[in-house]
Design a protein around this motif. Structure first.
Motif, PDB file in Angstrom:
ATOM      1  N   PRO A  15      60.668  37.549   9.201  1.00 52.41           N
ATOM      2  CA  PRO A  15      61.481  36.407   8.777  1.00 52.41           C
ATOM      3  C   PRO A  15      60.818  35.597   7.659  1.00 52.41           C
ATOM      4  CG  PRO A  15      61.460  36.571  11.158  1.00 52.41           C
ATOM      5  CD  PRO A  15      60.457  37.563  10.651  1.00 52.41           C
ATOM      6  N   GLY A  16      59.508  35.527   7.682  1.00 51.62           N
ATOM      7  CA  GLY A  16      58.784  34.798   6.642  1.00 51.62           C
ATOM      8  C   GLY A  16      58.971  35.401   5.259  1.00 51.62           C
ATOM      9  N   THR A  17      59.159  36.709   5.206  1.00 51.23           N
ATOM     10  CA  THR A  17      59.415  37.371   3.927  1.00 51.23           C
ATOM     11  C   THR A  17      60.751  36.906   3.355  1.00 51.23           C
ATOM     12  OG1 THR A  17      58.148  39.307   4.605  1.00 51.23           O
ATOM     13  CG2 THR A  17      59.723  39.619   2.803  1.00 51.23           C
ATOM     14  N   VAL A  35      73.508  34.270   8.315  1.00 51.83           N
ATOM     15  CA  VAL A  35      72.595  34.382   9.457  1.00 51.83           C
ATOM     16  C   VAL A  35      71.295  33.664   9.123  1.00 51.83           C
ATOM     17  CG1 VAL A  35      73.534  36.583  10.285  1.00 51.83           C
ATOM     18  CG2 VAL A  35      71.700  36.592   8.610  1.00 51.83           C
ATOM     19  N   ASP A  36      70.522  33.330  10.164  1.00 56.75           N
ATOM     20  CA  ASP A  36      69.213  32.732   9.921  1.00 56.75           C
ATOM     21  C   ASP A  36      68.204  33.839   9.600  1.00 56.75           C
ATOM     22  OD1 ASP A  36      68.241  33.838  12.334  1.00 56.75           O
ATOM     23  OD2 ASP A  36      68.597  32.004  13.453  1.00 56.75           O
ATOM     24  N   SER A  37      66.980  33.461   9.263  1.00 54.98           N
ATOM     25  CA  SER A  37      65.985  34.442   8.832  1.00 54.98           C
ATOM     26  C   SER A  37      65.599  35.408   9.944  1.00 54.98           C
ATOM     27  CB  SER A  37      64.742  33.747   8.273  1.00 54.98           C
ATOM     28  OG  SER A  37      64.137  32.933   9.259  1.00 54.98           O
ATOM     29  N   VAL A  38      65.609  34.956  11.183  1.00 57.71           N
ATOM     30  CA  VAL A  38      65.248  35.839  12.304  1.00 57.71           C
ATOM     31  C   VAL A  38      66.315  36.916  12.488  1.00 57.71           C
ATOM     32  CG1 VAL A  38      64.822  35.950  14.790  1.00 57.71           C
ATOM     33  CG2 VAL A  38      63.850  34.082  13.443  1.00 57.71           C
ATOM     34  N   ALA A  39      67.588  36.522  12.467  1.00 61.36           N
ATOM     35  CA  ALA A  39      68.671  37.496  12.616  1.00 61.36           C
ATOM     36  C   ALA A  39      68.711  38.452  11.422  1.00 61.36           C
ATOM     37  CB  ALA A  39      70.010  36.777  12.763  1.00 61.36           C
ATOM     38  N   ALA A  67      60.312  33.485   2.008  1.00 59.17           N
ATOM     39  CA  ALA A  67      59.566  33.532   0.742  1.00 59.17           C
ATOM     40  C   ALA A  67      60.480  33.973  -0.400  1.00 59.17           C
ATOM     41  CB  ALA A  67      58.375  34.477   0.861  1.00 59.17           C
ATOM     42  N   TRP A  68      61.333  34.968  -0.151  1.00 54.83           N
ATOM     43  CA  TRP A  68      62.286  35.394  -1.184  1.00 54.83           C
ATOM     44  C   TRP A  68      63.148  34.213  -1.618  1.00 54.83           C
ATOM     45  CZ3 TRP A  68      64.265  40.335   1.723  1.00 54.83           C
ATOM     46  CH2 TRP A  68      63.330  41.365   1.594  1.00 54.83           C
ATOM     47  N   ALA A  69      63.596  33.430  -0.648  1.00 53.56           N
ATOM     48  CA  ALA A  69      64.426  32.261  -0.973  1.00 53.56           C
ATOM     49  C   ALA A  69      63.623  31.226  -1.762  1.00 53.56           C
ATOM     50  CB  ALA A  69      65.005  31.650   0.291  1.00 53.56           C
ATOM     51  N   SER A  70      62.389  31.015  -1.392  1.00 49.86           N
ATOM     52  CA  SER A  70      61.537  30.051  -2.102  1.00 49.86           C
ATOM     53  C   SER A  70      61.317  30.454  -3.551  1.00 49.86           C
ATOM     54  CB  SER A  70      60.184  29.922  -1.409  1.00 49.86           C
ATOM     55  OG  SER A  70      60.335  29.308  -0.165  1.00 49.86           O
ATOM     56  N   HIS A  71      61.265  31.771  -3.786  1.00 47.44           N
ATOM     57  CA  HIS A  71      61.041  32.280  -5.140  1.00 47.44           C
ATOM     58  C   HIS A  71      62.344  32.494  -5.903  1.00 47.44           C
ATOM     59  CE1 HIS A  71      57.159  33.876  -3.255  1.00 47.44           C
ATOM     60  NE2 HIS A  71      56.877  32.789  -3.943  1.00 47.44           N
TER      61      HIS A  71
END
Length: 75
Positions: A23-25, A4-8, A28-32
């Protein structure tokens, strides 16, 4: 695996936890490197494994117990 995408993903985690997850969280988890990205959908949105997002959000016990969000909030 349910992708799913971050919003879903945020919608599902919020419904299960009873607390808002932005969704931004998730992004961010993925970025880290805390959760994995799994490509993109046809619209170019990054996809995440819903189970992995729920586990990171602390909502994975719901998947294994079968409890719903209402039951968890009342406990």
């Amino acid at each position: 695996m349910t992708l799913v995408d971050s919003v879903a993903a945020a919608f599902h985690a919020t419904a299960i936890r009873g607390r808002r997850l932005a969704p931004g969280t998730i992004r961010a988890w993925a970025s880290h490197g805390e959760i994995e990205r799994h490509g993109q959908d046809a619209a170019g949105r990054t996809l995440y494994d819903l189970k992995q997002v729920l586990a990171k959000a602390g909502a994975c016990h719901v998947l294994t117990t079968g409890l719903d969000a209402t039951t968890l909030r009342s406990q």
